[in-house]
Every structure is written in structure tokens, then in C-alpha cells.
Design an enzyme around this catalytic site. Structure first.
Site, PDB file in Angstrom:
ATOM      1  CG  ASP A 192      -1.582   3.629  -7.485  1.00 50.06           C
ATOM      2  OD1 ASP A 192      -1.972   3.045  -6.516  1.00 50.06           O
ATOM      3  OD2 ASP A 192      -0.334   4.327  -7.344  1.00 50.06           O
ATOM      4  CG  ASP A 193      -4.960   5.065  -4.307  1.00 53.58           C
ATOM      5  OD1 ASP A 193      -4.699   3.758  -3.809  1.00 53.58           O
ATOM      6  OD2 ASP A 193      -4.686   5.955  -3.947  1.00 53.58           O
ATOM      7  CG  ASP A 231      -3.304  -0.206  -6.057  1.00 52.91           C
ATOM      8  OD1 ASP A 231      -4.389   0.532  -6.170  1.00 52.91           O
ATOM      9  OD2 ASP A 231      -2.256   0.220  -5.623  1.00 52.91           O
ATOM     10  CG  ASN A 232      -5.930   0.668  -2.822  1.00 53.85           C
ATOM     11  OD1 ASN A 232      -4.679   0.429  -2.869  1.00 53.85           O
ATOM     12  ND2 ASN A 232      -6.340   1.802  -3.041  1.00 53.85           N
ATOM     13  CB  CYS A 270      -0.522   0.926  -2.643  1.00 52.30           C
ATOM     14  SG  CYS A 270      -1.319   2.374  -2.943  1.00 52.30           S
TER      15      CYS A 270
END
Ligand SMILES: *[C@@H]1O[C@H](CO)[C@@H](O)[C@H](O)[C@H]1NC(C)=O
Ligand SMILES: *[C@@H]1O[C@H](CO)[C@@H](O)[C@H](O)[C@H]1NC(C)=O
Ligand SMILES: *[C@@H]1O[C@H](CO)[C@@H](O)[C@H](O)[C@H]1NC(C)=O
Ligand SMILES: *[C@@H]1O[C@H](CO)[C@@H](O)[C@H](O)[C@H]1NC(C)=O
Ligand SMILES: *[C@@H]1O[C@H](CO)[C@@H](O)[C@H](O)[C@H]1NC(C)=O
Length: 516
Positions: A49-50, A319-320, A85
Site C-alpha cells: 500500500d503506497d 498500488d501506487n 489507492c
């Protein structure tokens, strides 16, 4: 709290099955096995995540780099098609650009886990198709930012296609969270031993592997909170990296003078309070990743001990991306620049030679096709915008070429009212911290076409703001995007890029892959 669940029957029954299995297989799969070789490969997808790749986000993950990257392929040009997200995760699940799955932001009104999403794109997402291929499917971790909330179907909503479901309600947390465990609410407190989410996801994944039924392949999707805020590291890692600071090179602390409105607003250079805040965030992000590195190691060891490692593809991605001080924006994602749109992507598995560094551009919308390709699904039957990258990583198994053009699109988030702690800023903005620098706005809405074909590396972006702002970068000569060259480029070239962008913004399926 929270006892581990054992799902798949008593151990004795399993042992019996294990004895009979070779016989059963011989009887049931004569035709299919003769045609296709052995049982289809297992697949594991780990979605952080991130986690950036551009600012050293993979540096603390030494075991992951050895166990997945060195054992297989590292894609150095992996991108999300939208750097936020919920829209990005929706793209992973559907294999589609945001303009086709219609999830625009992290809110219910922007279709994050909304009724329209549940009735439409989610019901056709790739786990449903994998399940039809007789995969045993397991999900653990953060799903979509609004998942499990009252208006989003509550914890009782288990998306179709999943046999085992351990999903976080809402956004990433490490303690004090609620899970939907196969549709039942399970609340967690803040004991490290019982509740630390990254470790809990590891434990549940290992149990699933122990309890799986060996006649079918499996698919695990593990979606840990790390390194998302609130950046709570495991106790044993909270003192690590005490002298690490965010990198000071590239666009760090530079003013974005020639960029769109939102990038001209930050105070530059940043005050010490912002610098201290972002350095601390950078350090804590790395600390949280150490538990994720442990998860990857434990998973690989378990696959080895159950003798499935050689028949399992493991994908590691995020995700990013993320930024810490680039163009004097303290911390966040959501921008069109490299730090936010590039993601890590490491893959190991059958047919993938070790220690490969691959240049082909690969997108998060390609994961669905790639996973389905591995499972043996007929890709002409799936409605996706992405394409399988199995040919790039395992050319002995598949032929295929990479696409030279792709789209990155983003719809800005804002608040209709002014942030009371930043009264000068006015309405329409969001993420205004620290020091009242805003990281997003309704008019931070843009679409970019990227050309990446081994000879050119160009980015052309149009904003849906009152200025119709355009940014163009030649990433070959300017990898940090310091100079917007829109005024220097031949107008004919600009026009060609604009035409390509228009095509991509309304593309569907084949037309997304075939843009000239
Ligand atoms: C990959 O490269 C590293 C460093 O060159 C080497 O130590 C390692 O043995 C290689 N791994 C494989 C699986 O070939
Ligand atoms: C949400 O998705 C539905 C269809 O799935 C679509 O009709 C609607 O316009 C979308 N909402 C937004 C804000 O894009
Ligand atoms: C978890 O919640 C309890 C009770 O509200 C609170 O005392 C504790 O500080 C919280 N722990 C964390 C890590 O947020
Ligand atoms: C995970 O399993 C290990 C080993 O059994 C145990 O020590 C740890 O407390 C567990 N953690 C969580 C959060 O379940
Ligand atoms: C999310 O998108 C919806 C639909 O466009 C919009 O109404 C809402 O304001 C957006 N949410 C935020 C926080 O910007």
C-alpha cells in the site's frame, strides 16, 4: 484475540486424501493433463500500500529482492494507470482503466466499493474467472478503502470468486481494526502478538497453504497495510534506520514553477517543520516494510516446505508510488510524476529465468490478464484493457510484444468547504498538511499519454482545470521532470500526442492496446 480458523476439514481426512490423490489425478485428468502438462501453476499476488520504487522504497526489502527479484524478473518500468489507492486497486481487480471501471476516488460517491461497483465491475473481476478455473482463492488484507462499511455492503459482503476472505474494513491500519472474515465481523485491538496486521496476514496465509486441498491450484492475494500511514512499525523494528532521511536529489525541495496550479502553491524551499515531518514519515515507512519483508520470506519458505515453490508464480507490487518532498510537496501520492506513478514489480515463477531486469512497460491493469494467462484462461474471452506480460518474463512460454503507448488518468479529490485550519486556502482542496500545503484539488484532474518504446520516453499531460494546462516531459534527457517543455515542442508533435490521448481516454479492450 482472534483465533486462527482452520477451514478445510480434519487433518486425518487430508492425509487420506493425500494418499488417494495420485490415483484420483490419474483417473480424472487423462485428457487435460496430457494436453496441458501438469496442474496449472499456483499464483501469489502481494500488493503493498503506497510503496514507491523511485525514492528507494524497495531498499529495506532485502529478502524480497533476493527471494523474488533475484529468483526471477524485476520490471524497471512498471506503472499504475492511476496513482490513488481505490481507483488503482479497482484497476488491478478488473484489468481496466478508471474510465471503464468508473471508480474515480476513495469515496463511496466516487464508486469506491459502491453498489454500482459491486453489481458491475466487481462481479466480473479476475478472481471470479480464476475461481471458475477451479483455483482455490484466498484474500487477506486491505481491499478497497470503503470496503466493509455500512453503506458499502457491510462486513457481510464477500465479493464473488473468493473461497477464503480476511479483508480489512476501510483503509490501512496496523492495530485497532475490524476484519470481515468470510463475512463475519472480527475486531482487533493493539496487542503486537495477537493483532499486528502484517503479521496476522502472514499467519493466515501460511495456514491457508497448510490447509489447502492439493488437487487444485491456489491463488493468494495478500494486501498488507505497509508502508501506508499511520506507519506503525512492529516493536522490534521501531529503532531501525534512525539516521535515514528522505533522498535530497532530483526534484527534492524544488519549486514547480512551470507546472500546473497545484504545484505552484507549495512553499519552496520547505520549512524545517515540513522537512522533519517528511523525514520521519520516510523512516517509519521503511520500518513498517521490514515486517512485510518477513512475510515474504515466511511465505517462500512455506511454499518450499509444501513443495509448491517451483510451481508457483509470486508477484510483488504496490498500488501506487509516493513522494516525500519532491517539488516541495511534503508527503502523498496523486501526482502525474514518476515518483507517484511508478511501482515496484518483481515476479518469480515457472519459465522465468533468474536475475532478469526487464525494460518493457507493464501496467497494473496487466496483472489480471497475466494471472488469467497463467491459469490457462482464454484471454479472448475476458473484457480487460490490459494485456498479459507473461511473454515478456517467460518468452519460452508465450510470444507477444509490449505496447509503446499507455494512459495515466486521475480525478482530483477535494472538499467543498475550506479547511478550518488553513482558512486562507479556500474550498475545493484536500490533503492540506503539514504547513497548509495541499496535495490534491478537484481540478487536479488530468490524463497523460506515455510513449515508452526503447527509443522515446515522453509524457504528455492535459489538465481539466480552468487553464487547460499542459505538461510535457522528455524523460530521456530530464528523468526528474524538472522542465516542462510544452512551449519548445513542435506543434505537430503536440497535436499527435493530443490525438493519441483522446483515443486512449475513451478506449476499451483492444482499442486500449492498439493505439498508434
Ligand atoms: C542473481 O545474481 C546475484 C548477484 O549477482 C547472485 O548472487 C545470485 O546467485 C543470482 N541468483 C540466481 C538465482 O541466479
Ligand atoms: C459509478 O459507476 C456507475 C456504473 O458502474 C456509473 O454509472 C456512475 O457514473 C459512476 N459514478 C461516477 C462518479 O463515476
Ligand atoms: C487502540 O485503541 C485503544 C482504545 O481506544 C487505545 O487506548 C489505544 O491507544 C489504541 N492503540 C493504537 C495503537 O492506536
Ligand atoms: C503469528 O504467528 C506467530 C508464530 O506462531 C506468533 O508468534 C504471532 O504472535 C502471530 N501474530 C499474529 C498477529 O497473529
Ligand atoms: C469523489 O467523486 C465523486 C463523484 O465525482 C464526487 O462527488 C466526490 O466529491 C469525490 N470525493 C472527493 C473527496 O473528492
Amino acid at each position: 484475540m482472534a483465533r486462527e480458523r482452520r477451514e478445510c476439514g480434519a487433518p486425518r481426512a487430508r492425509r487420506l486424501l493425500a494418499l488417494l490423490l495420485p490415483l484420483l489425478l490419474l483417473l480424472t485428468c487423462r485428457v487435460r493433463c496430457a494436453a496441458a502438462g501438469d496442474k496449472p501453476s499456483n499464483i501469489v499476488l502481494i500488493l503493498a500500500d503506497d510503496q514507491d520504487v523511485h525514492l528507494g522504497g524497495m531498499t529495506p526489502m532485502k529478502k524480497t529482492k533476493t527471494l523474488i527479484g533475484d529468483a526471477g524478473a524485476t520490471f524497471v518500468n512498471a506503472f499504475t494507470v492511476t496513482p490513488l489507492c481505490c481507483p488503482s486497486r479497482s484497476s488491478v481487480l478488473t484489468g481496466r482503466y478508471p474510465h471503464n471501471h468508473e471508480v474515480r476516488n476513495n469515496s463511496l460517491t466516487g464508486n469506491c466499493s459502491s453498489a454500482a461497483w459491486r453489481a458491475g465491475p466487481e462481479a466480473a473481476a479476475f478472481p471470479v474467472l480464476l475461481s471458475k478455473q477451479k483455483y482455490q482463492t484466498f484474500f487477506a488484507g486491505k481491499y478497497l478503502n470503503q470496503y466493509g462499511k455500512k453503506d458499502a455492503g457491510d462486513v457481510g459482503h464477500v465479493p464473488p470468486g473468493w473461497d477464503q476472505w480476511h479483508a480489512l474494513v476501510g483503509n490501512s491500519q496496523y492495530y485497532n481494526y475490524t476484519l470481515s472474515v468470510n463475512g463475519k465481523e472480527e475486531k482487533h485491538g493493539d496487542s503486537y502478538e495477537a493483532d499486528y496486521l502484517t503479521d496476522l496476514l502472514m499467519n493466515r496465509s501460511l495456514h491457508f497453504l497448510e490447509d489447502r486441498s492439493p488437487q487444485h491450484p491456489f491463488f493468494l492475494m495478500i494486501s498488507p497495510p505497509a508502508p501506508h500511514s499511520p506507519w506503525t512499525a512492529a516493536p522490534q523494528y521501531q529503532k531501525q534506520f534512525s539516521d535515514v532521511k528522505a533522498p535530497r536529489d532530483g526534484s527534492f525541495n524544488k519549486a514547480g514553477k512551470d507546472k500546473h496550479w497545484l504545484l505552484r502553491q507549495p512553499v519552496s524551499p520547505m520549512p524545517d517543520s515540513s522537512l522533519n515531518f517528511l523525514d520521519s514519515a520516510y523512516r517509519k515507512r521503511w520500518q513498517t516494510l521490514l515486517s512485510l519483508d518477513d512475510l515474504v520470506e515466511a511465505l517462500v519458505q512455506k511454499l518450499e516446505s509444501i513443495k509448491e515453490l517451483d510451481n508457483t508464480y509470486i508477484f510483488y507490487t504496490s498500488d501506487n508510488g509516493y513522494h516525500t518532498g519532491q517539488f516541495s510537496l511534503p508527503i502523498d501520492k496523486r501526482q502525474l510524476y514518476e515518483f507517484d506513478i511508478r511501482v515496484p514489480l518483481l515476479v518469480r515463477g515457472p519459465g522465468i529465468k533468474p536475475n532478469q531486469t526487464l525494460q518493457a512497460p507493464v501496467l497494473n491493469i496487466d496483472l489480471a490478464s497475466t494471472v488469467l494467462d497463467i491459469s490457462g484462461f482464454n484471454l479472448s474471452m475476458v473484457n480487460v484493457d490490459g494485456q498479459s506480460f507473461l511473454p515478456q518474463m517467460a518468452p519460452s512460454l508465450r510470444n507477444g510484444t509490449a505496447r509503446p503507448f499507455f494512459l495515466v488518468e486521475y480525478t482530483g479529490e477535494g472538499h467543498p468547504t475550506t479547511d478550518p485550519s488553513c482558512p486562507k486556502l479556500g474550498p475545493g482542496l484536500s490533503q492540506c498538511f503539514p504547513d497548509c500545503v495541499c496535495e490534491d484539488a478537484y481540478n487536479n484532474t488530468y490524463a497523460c499519454v506515455r510513449t515508452l518504446d526503447g527509443q522515446h520516453d515522453l509524457q504528455y499531460c492535459e489538465f481539466a482545470d480552468s487553464e487547460s494546462f499542459v505538461e510535457v516531459y522528455n524523460l530521456t534527457s530530464d528523468p526528474h521532470q524538472l522542465e516542462n517543455i510544452v512551449k519548445k515542442v513542435d506543434p505537430a508533435v503536440l497535436q499527435a500526442m493530443n490525438q493519441r490521448l483522446i483515443k486512449l481516454q475513451s478506449c476499451q479492450g483492444d482499442s486500449c492496446r492498439d493505439v498508434q
